[in-house]
Design a protein around this motif. Sequence first.
Motif, PDB file in Angstrom:
ATOM      1  N   LYS A 295     -52.133 -27.875  -8.632  1.00 51.48           N
ATOM      2  CA  LYS A 295     -53.319 -28.736  -8.611  1.00 51.48           C
ATOM      3  C   LYS A 295     -52.822 -30.174  -8.588  1.00 51.48           C
ATOM      4  O   LYS A 295     -52.038 -30.573  -9.452  1.00 51.48           O
ATOM      5  CB  LYS A 295     -54.183 -28.497  -9.847  1.00 51.48           C
TER       6      LYS A 295
ATOM      7  N   LEU B  57     -53.645 -34.533  -7.465  1.00 50.66           N
ATOM      8  CA  LEU B  57     -54.593 -35.622  -7.260  1.00 50.66           C
ATOM      9  C   LEU B  57     -53.921 -36.675  -6.401  1.00 50.66           C
ATOM     10  O   LEU B  57     -52.795 -37.088  -6.698  1.00 50.66           O
ATOM     11  CB  LEU B  57     -54.982 -36.246  -8.607  1.00 50.66           C
TER      12      LEU B  57
ATOM     13  N   SER C  93     -56.557 -42.640   0.406  1.00 47.77           N
ATOM     14  CA  SER C  93     -56.399 -41.361  -0.296  1.00 47.77           C
ATOM     15  C   SER C  93     -56.808 -40.195   0.594  1.00 47.77           C
ATOM     16  O   SER C  93     -56.235 -39.109   0.489  1.00 47.77           O
ATOM     17  CB  SER C  93     -57.186 -41.339  -1.605  1.00 47.77           C
ATOM     18  N   THR C  94     -57.769 -40.402   1.481  1.00 46.73           N
ATOM     19  CA  THR C  94     -58.184 -39.343   2.395  1.00 46.73           C
ATOM     20  C   THR C  94     -57.053 -39.006   3.363  1.00 46.73           C
ATOM     21  O   THR C  94     -56.733 -37.831   3.577  1.00 46.73           O
ATOM     22  CB  THR C  94     -59.451 -39.753   3.177  1.00 46.73           C
TER      23      THR C  94
ATOM     24  N   GLN D 242     -54.227 -37.435   1.333  1.00 53.97           N
ATOM     25  CA  GLN D 242     -54.609 -36.098   0.890  1.00 53.97           C
ATOM     26  C   GLN D 242     -54.353 -35.076   1.999  1.00 53.97           C
ATOM     27  O   GLN D 242     -53.777 -34.017   1.753  1.00 53.97           O
ATOM     28  CB  GLN D 242     -56.085 -36.068   0.488  1.00 53.97           C
TER      29      GLN D 242
ATOM     30  N   LYS E   8     -51.592 -32.045   1.818  1.00 51.58           N
ATOM     31  CA  LYS E   8     -52.037 -30.664   2.043  1.00 51.58           C
ATOM     32  C   LYS E   8     -51.223 -29.997   3.142  1.00 51.58           C
ATOM     33  O   LYS E   8     -50.804 -28.848   3.001  1.00 51.58           O
ATOM     34  CB  LYS E   8     -53.525 -30.633   2.424  1.00 51.58           C
TER      35      LYS E   8
ATOM     36  N   ASP F 191     -54.290 -27.051  -4.409  1.00 55.03           N
ATOM     37  CA  ASP F 191     -55.642 -27.615  -4.409  1.00 55.03           C
ATOM     38  C   ASP F 191     -55.456 -29.107  -4.679  1.00 55.03           C
ATOM     39  O   ASP F 191     -55.112 -29.502  -5.793  1.00 55.03           O
ATOM     40  CB  ASP F 191     -56.482 -26.959  -5.497  1.00 55.03           C
TER      41      ASP F 191
ATOM     42  N   SER G  35     -57.080 -32.785  -4.736  1.00 56.53           N
ATOM     43  CA  SER G  35     -58.300 -33.599  -4.755  1.00 56.53           C
ATOM     44  C   SER G  35     -57.910 -35.065  -4.554  1.00 56.53           C
ATOM     45  O   SER G  35     -56.739 -35.409  -4.512  1.00 56.53           O
ATOM     46  CB  SER G  35     -59.045 -33.412  -6.075  1.00 56.53           C
ATOM     47  N   LYS G  36     -58.909 -35.926  -4.443  1.00 55.86           N
ATOM     48  CA  LYS G  36     -58.617 -37.350  -4.283  1.00 55.86           C
ATOM     49  C   LYS G  36     -59.490 -38.166  -5.212  1.00 55.86           C
ATOM     50  O   LYS G  36     -60.524 -37.696  -5.682  1.00 55.86           O
ATOM     51  CB  LYS G  36     -58.775 -37.799  -2.838  1.00 55.86           C
ATOM     52  N   GLY G  37     -59.036 -39.369  -5.465  1.00 54.73           N
ATOM     53  CA  GLY G  37     -59.775 -40.258  -6.343  1.00 54.73           C
ATOM     54  C   GLY G  37     -59.163 -41.641  -6.299  1.00 54.73           C
ATOM     55  O   GLY G  37     -58.379 -41.947  -5.396  1.00 54.73           O
TER      56      GLY G  37
ATOM     57  N   LYS H 260     -58.091 -37.849 -15.192  1.00 56.59           N
ATOM     58  CA  LYS H 260     -57.839 -36.694 -14.333  1.00 56.59           C
ATOM     59  C   LYS H 260     -56.437 -36.096 -14.498  1.00 56.59           C
ATOM     60  O   LYS H 260     -56.213 -34.964 -14.108  1.00 56.59           O
ATOM     61  CB  LYS H 260     -58.098 -37.056 -12.871  1.00 56.59           C
TER      62      LYS H 260
ATOM     63  N   VAL I  20     -54.600 -31.842 -13.648  1.00 53.84           N
ATOM     64  CA  VAL I  20     -53.730 -31.618 -12.491  1.00 53.84           C
ATOM     65  C   VAL I  20     -52.282 -31.421 -12.931  1.00 53.84           C
ATOM     66  O   VAL I  20     -51.904 -31.759 -14.054  1.00 53.84           O
ATOM     67  CB  VAL I  20     -53.819 -32.772 -11.464  1.00 53.84           C
TER      68      VAL I  20
END
Length: 97
Positions: free
Chosen positions: A3, A5, A15-16, A19, A23, A34, A36-38, A46, A50
């Motif tokens: 997991k 971040l 971050s997109t 990410q 991945k 898995d 995620s982004k933030g 967070k 993770v």
Amino acid sequence: MIKGLVACGSGIATSTVAQQAVKKILADAGIEADISKGNITEIPVKQNTVDIIFTTSNYTQPTKVPVIKVFGLISGIGKDKIKDEIIAACLEIEKNK
């Protein structure tokens, strides 16, 4: 499963991109993840949910999990080194789970 971040200044643009890059790197290495982004300000909260954090900018505060700076995945500078670092860190996390 790892997991992770991905955090950037706003949690939207870089971050997109990062990410998706993380991945792909992990999928190509056969590591289930898995991701995620933030944004950077969410890291203190967070980090408890993770195994690893990837940042697109400098983050110098102490964390409970490893932090890897991944701006090079966007700029292209040092991309192969960052890719190797991501894979090695995630394999180590998997080994210790």
